[in-house]
Design an enzyme around this catalytic site. Sequence first.
Site, PDB file in Angstrom:
ATOM      1  N   GLU A 175       8.527  18.403 -57.242  1.00 39.15           N
ATOM      2  CA  GLU A 175       8.110  17.377 -56.274  1.00 39.15           C
ATOM      3  C   GLU A 175       8.891  16.059 -56.399  1.00 39.15           C
ATOM      4  O   GLU A 175       8.292  14.990 -56.510  1.00 39.15           O
ATOM      5  CB  GLU A 175       6.602  17.148 -56.391  1.00 39.15           C
ATOM      6  CG  GLU A 175       5.824  18.440 -56.205  1.00 39.15           C
ATOM      7  CD  GLU A 175       4.318  18.292 -56.399  1.00 39.15           C
ATOM      8  OE1 GLU A 175       3.849  17.169 -56.648  1.00 39.15           O
ATOM      9  OE2 GLU A 175       3.622  19.311 -56.300  1.00 39.15           O
ATOM     10  N   GLU A 291       3.931  28.546 -54.478  1.00 37.55           N
ATOM     11  CA  GLU A 291       2.536  28.136 -54.733  1.00 37.55           C
ATOM     12  C   GLU A 291       1.667  28.384 -53.506  1.00 37.55           C
ATOM     13  O   GLU A 291       0.883  27.516 -53.094  1.00 37.55           O
ATOM     14  CB  GLU A 291       2.481  26.648 -55.112  1.00 37.55           C
ATOM     15  CG  GLU A 291       3.319  26.282 -56.310  1.00 37.55           C
ATOM     16  CD  GLU A 291       3.132  24.834 -56.769  1.00 37.55           C
ATOM     17  OE1 GLU A 291       2.154  24.178 -56.373  1.00 37.55           O
ATOM     18  OE2 GLU A 291       3.995  24.364 -57.541  1.00 37.55           O
TER      19      GLU A 291
HETATM   20  O1  G3I Z   1      -8.686  21.662 -69.152  1.00 31.71           O
HETATM   21  C1  G3I Z   1      -9.276  20.389 -68.884  1.00 31.71           C
HETATM   22  C2  G3I Z   1     -10.693  20.351 -69.369  1.00 31.71           C
HETATM   23  O2  G3I Z   1     -10.668  20.486 -70.770  1.00 31.71           O
HETATM   24  C3  G3I Z   1     -11.328  19.033 -68.945  1.00 31.71           C
HETATM   25  O3  G3I Z   1     -12.684  19.032 -69.314  1.00 31.71           O
HETATM   26  C4  G3I Z   1     -11.227  18.849 -67.450  1.00 31.71           C
HETATM   27  C5  G3I Z   1     -11.782  17.520 -66.983  1.00 31.71           C
HETATM   28  O4  G3I Z   1     -11.170  17.095 -65.773  1.00 31.71           O
HETATM   29  O5  G3I Z   1      -9.875  18.909 -67.081  1.00 31.71           O
HETATM   30  C6  G3I Z   1      -9.260  20.151 -67.394  1.00 31.71           C
HETATM   31  O6  G3I Z   1      -7.928  20.113 -67.019  1.00 31.71           O
HETATM   32  C7  G3I Z   1      -7.694  20.146 -65.631  1.00 31.71           C
HETATM   33  C8  G3I Z   1      -6.807  21.355 -65.343  1.00 31.71           C
HETATM   34  O7  G3I Z   1      -6.408  21.346 -64.004  1.00 31.71           O
HETATM   35  C9  G3I Z   1      -7.512  22.684 -65.632  1.00 31.71           C
HETATM   36  O8  G3I Z   1      -8.615  22.815 -64.790  1.00 31.71           O
HETATM   37  C10 G3I Z   1      -6.971  18.862 -65.256  1.00 31.71           C
HETATM   38  O9  G3I Z   1      -7.847  17.765 -65.394  1.00 31.71           O
HETATM   39  C11 G3I Z   1      -6.486  18.958 -63.829  1.00 31.71           C
HETATM   40  O10 G3I Z   1      -5.671  17.810 -63.559  1.00 31.71           O
HETATM   41  C12 G3I Z   1      -5.656  20.205 -63.651  1.00 31.71           C
HETATM   42  O11 G3I Z   1      -5.308  20.285 -62.301  1.00 31.71           O
HETATM   43  C13 G3I Z   1      -4.162  21.048 -62.009  1.00 31.71           C
HETATM   44  C14 G3I Z   1      -3.180  20.161 -61.246  1.00 31.71           C
HETATM   45  O12 G3I Z   1      -2.086  20.931 -60.773  1.00 31.71           O
HETATM   46  C15 G3I Z   1      -2.637  19.044 -62.126  1.00 31.71           C
HETATM   47  O13 G3I Z   1      -1.932  19.584 -63.218  1.00 31.71           O
HETATM   48  C16 G3I Z   1      -4.595  22.224 -61.182  1.00 31.71           C
HETATM   49  O14 G3I Z   1      -5.362  23.131 -61.980  1.00 31.71           O
HETATM   50  C17 G3I Z   1      -3.357  22.957 -60.634  1.00 31.71           C
HETATM   51  O15 G3I Z   1      -3.754  23.977 -59.740  1.00 31.71           O
HETATM   52  C18 G3I Z   1      -2.468  21.965 -59.891  1.00 31.71           C
HETATM   53  O16 G3I Z   1      -1.313  22.652 -59.473  1.00 31.71           O
HETATM   54  C19 G3I Z   1      -0.346  21.892 -58.751  1.00 31.71           C
HETATM   55  C20 G3I Z   1       1.030  22.352 -59.190  1.00 31.71           C
HETATM   56  O17 G3I Z   1       1.151  22.231 -60.589  1.00 31.71           O
HETATM   57  C21 G3I Z   1       2.133  21.573 -58.471  1.00 31.71           C
HETATM   58  N1  G3I Z   1       1.966  21.652 -57.031  1.00 31.71           N
HETATM   59  C22 G3I Z   1       0.641  21.279 -56.531  1.00 31.71           C
HETATM   60  C23 G3I Z   1      -0.447  22.091 -57.239  1.00 31.71           C
HETATM   61  C24 G3I Z   1      -1.835  21.730 -56.683  1.00 31.71           C
HETATM   62  O18 G3I Z   1      -2.147  20.401 -56.973  1.00 31.71           O
END
Ligand code: G3I
Length: 384
Positions: A175, A291
């Site tokens: 991105e 994705e």
């Molecule tokens: O694992 C922790 C957990 O321990 C904690 O209690 C909780 C509290 O918020 O957070 C958990 O981690 C989260 C993780 O997903 C697993 O669920 C993070 O906060 C959260 O930010 C994370 O979100 C991911 C996001 O990217 C940011 O990294 C999403 O799962 C994931 O699907 C999303 O994927 C992105 C791609 O990487 C890039 N393109 C867009 C796509 C969608 O946003």
Amino acid sequence: MGISRHGPRRGPLRGRGRVRGPVSRRGVLAGAVGPMLAGPARAAQGPGLGGLAAARGIVFGTALTRGEAEASPALARIAGAEAALIVPGNEFKWPAHRPSAEGFDFRDADFMMRFAEEHRKPARGHALVWHGALPAWFEGAPRDAAGMRAMLERHIRTVAGRYAGRMQSWDVVNEPVEPWYRRADGLRETPFLAALGPGYIDLAFRLAHEADPAARLVLNEYGLEMANEDNAARRAAILALLRGMLARGVPVHALGIQGHLAAAARDFDAGVLRRFIREVAALGLEVLVTELDVTDRGLPPDIPARDAAVARMLRAFLDAALAEPSVRMVVVWGLTDRFTWMNDSRYARREDGLPVRGHLLDEALRPKPAWHAVADAFRAAPQR
Ligand code: G3I
């Protein structure tokens, strides 16, 4: 549609009877999913999406996280059976394996690599450089050019080096484009850009290539598929960026079109997407769909209507993309509505609070019209 992080600027279900008859190996696998899950077992009893795609020379993959695999062994089994490639969804992001500026923790990353390797699937790495997921300690890290350069060097050498030879491809920079910032080059203002200028992108690719010369190196971006001004600006910025990188001899091998779609959007134009893919392919690059998913935000709550609209959007997008022979990989960003980033995103979640139904399987892992739309798109795709 493409979902802008800066705000929204911008098939019918085929009745499929239960398949009976001789129990195939795949059927046994699917059966292991459990008695409540007749749906996924049924979907997996045919060749599965991986098999349907492979018959056309296309690789079908899915993102999967350790948390999802552990919370739902049934999902893990379906991913293992249906997908030909695994993308660890979060485990290769900095917050997952960089607990501190000095340290690395590869337990979750290793778990997912083991998962892929035990299932004999190649893995894609996502992502070496992404502004969107940085650990809290990053705030206090050096922001001068030398400090940032040293941090990127250490990060990419350590991470890409550790898995060298085991990653089919890496999203090296994720991105990098955002026309909202109104820079002439269309690049997104990130800490990496602020410290190093646009050259951070070349640097990251060169470092990744040195660390893992066998991996295909991918520039990954969203908002590239729709016929609107925002997406047109993104396409132009990506093309200019890729052209410049190639002219400078940077080892970039593919563009990843994320494909976060919206079923309510009215501005999809197959011709626009196909022309863009052809322009990228003309540079000698592969194009991957990295994705794929669809938010049903903006649609009325009626479930069959939402499911049909999501399926239609997927089919239209895939028919266009797969008509281009440079597209040889389709990765969905998760298989099931049970685990989806879209319910947590202010841009993708539904305004009425209902869970988004944007993946191929429902929350109980039963195939939805979306699954069949993807299967039909693979069946209809020209042979690679
Ligand atoms: O694992 C922790 C957990 O321990 C904690 O209690 C909780 C509290 O918020 O957070 C958990 O981690 C989260 C993780 O997903 C697993 O669920 C993070 O906060 C959260 O930010 C994370 O979100 C991911 C996001 O990217 C940011 O990294 C999403 O799962 C994931 O699907 C999303 O994927 C992105 C791609 O990487 C890039 N393109 C867009 C796509 C969608 O946003």
